[in-house]
Enzyme design. Sequence first.
Site, mmCIF file in Angstrom:
data_model
loop_
_atom_site.group_PDB
_atom_site.id
_atom_site.type_symbol
_atom_site.label_atom_id
_atom_site.label_comp_id
_atom_site.label_asym_id
_atom_site.label_seq_id
_atom_site.Cartn_x
_atom_site.Cartn_y
_atom_site.Cartn_z
ATOM 1 N N MET A 239 -13.736 -1.950 -0.207
ATOM 2 C CA MET A 239 -13.688 -3.396 -0.010
ATOM 3 C C MET A 239 -14.713 -4.138 -0.879
ATOM 4 O O MET A 239 -15.512 -4.923 -0.391
ATOM 5 C CB MET A 239 -13.894 -3.740 1.469
ATOM 6 C CG MET A 239 -12.838 -3.130 2.375
ATOM 7 S SD MET A 239 -11.158 -3.612 1.906
ATOM 8 C CE MET A 239 -11.164 -5.287 2.534
ATOM 9 N N HIS B 142 -2.321 -0.372 -2.748
ATOM 10 C CA HIS B 142 -2.290 -1.714 -2.164
ATOM 11 C C HIS B 142 -1.097 -1.798 -1.204
ATOM 12 O O HIS B 142 0.013 -1.381 -1.563
ATOM 13 C CB HIS B 142 -2.150 -2.747 -3.284
ATOM 14 C CG HIS B 142 -2.147 -4.155 -2.781
ATOM 15 N ND1 HIS B 142 -3.306 -4.804 -2.392
ATOM 16 C CD2 HIS B 142 -1.140 -5.032 -2.576
ATOM 17 C CE1 HIS B 142 -3.002 -6.025 -1.979
ATOM 18 N NE2 HIS B 142 -1.703 -6.188 -2.081
ATOM 19 N N ASP C 172 -5.790 -6.543 -8.252
ATOM 20 C CA ASP C 172 -4.444 -6.098 -7.866
ATOM 21 C C ASP C 172 -3.371 -6.326 -8.939
ATOM 22 O O ASP C 172 -2.184 -6.404 -8.615
ATOM 23 C CB ASP C 172 -3.999 -6.778 -6.553
ATOM 24 C CG ASP C 172 -4.862 -6.349 -5.374
ATOM 25 O OD1 ASP C 172 -5.377 -5.217 -5.401
ATOM 26 O OD2 ASP C 172 -5.019 -7.154 -4.434
HETATM 27 C C1 GRF Z 1 -4.800 0.729 3.086
HETATM 28 O O1 GRF Z 1 -3.861 -0.093 3.716
HETATM 29 C C2 GRF Z 1 -4.760 0.512 1.605
HETATM 30 O O2 GRF Z 1 -3.497 0.188 1.129
HETATM 31 C C3 GRF Z 1 -5.698 -0.659 1.430
HETATM 32 O O3 GRF Z 1 -6.723 -0.452 2.366
HETATM 33 C C4 GRF Z 1 -6.234 0.335 3.441
HETATM 34 C C5 GRF Z 1 -7.126 1.516 3.535
HETATM 35 O O4 GRF Z 1 -6.814 2.323 4.631
HETATM 36 N N1 GRF Z 1 -6.166 -0.738 0.057
HETATM 37 P P1 GRF Z 1 -7.486 3.741 4.773
HETATM 38 O O5 GRF Z 1 -9.000 3.513 4.826
HETATM 39 O O6 GRF Z 1 -7.102 4.570 3.579
HETATM 40 O O7 GRF Z 1 -6.978 4.297 6.058
#
Ligand code: GRF
Length: 215
Positions: free
Chosen positions: A101, A120, A156
């Site tokens: 993030m 994504h 993205d």
């Molecule tokens: C997923 O939905 C991915 O597409 C997005 O962030 C989320 C991460 O989920 N980029 P996780 O931590 O891999 O369970």
Amino acid sequence: MEEVVFRSPRKKGRIAVFLSGRGSNFMALREAVERGDISAEIALVLSNKADAPGLLRAREWGLETLFLDPKLFASREDYDRAVIGEVESRRIDLVCLAGYMRVLTPALCDALKYRIVNIHPALLPSFPGLHVQQRAIDWGVRFSGCTVHFVAAEVDMGPIILQAVVPVLQDDTEETLAARILVEEHKIYPQAGGLYFDGRIEVRGRRVFILEHGA
Ligand code: GRF
């Protein structure tokens, strides 16, 4: 046909996973590595969150982990300079963003061009950014899905490697749609990793071609 700007290497690669949260995509990648579906090892799991469940899990599994505390850096540029150092010193071939993030600085994107991929939870270029499952519901789109793409400086928007489609149902909530999409994420992210180190990904212009055979 546009000129080839990148072809992925056919080799036993070294992957770094960057994550900030639960890490289910990281776990799917790791399973694929363990099964031999991705010709690579996970050489680093890096997080900007000390208590990210994915980071803790990686530690339990004995993988090399690194918490890089954003508070210790004066700027995003400084932080990403440190990230580049950690990646290069470990001879990482490919960085897989998995719920990481942080917006990457252009310097990081440039330094690791075609060596960073992201997953994504929408069909890019529709719904970039955050809260995309709710936005898909609010727009009334009939289909959504997920996208594995190369990371470019524009968030993205890098070249698309793989996508999977799921229906959006009338009674979907953000959670039910996200869960349906996640099932597909766990398939196409490992698949893309496999193609990468089989030398089967070629970028021409901004389009990705999946080669029949690795170079
Ligand atoms: C997923 O939905 C991915 O597409 C997005 O962030 C989320 C991460 O989920 N980029 P996780 O931590 O891999 O369970």
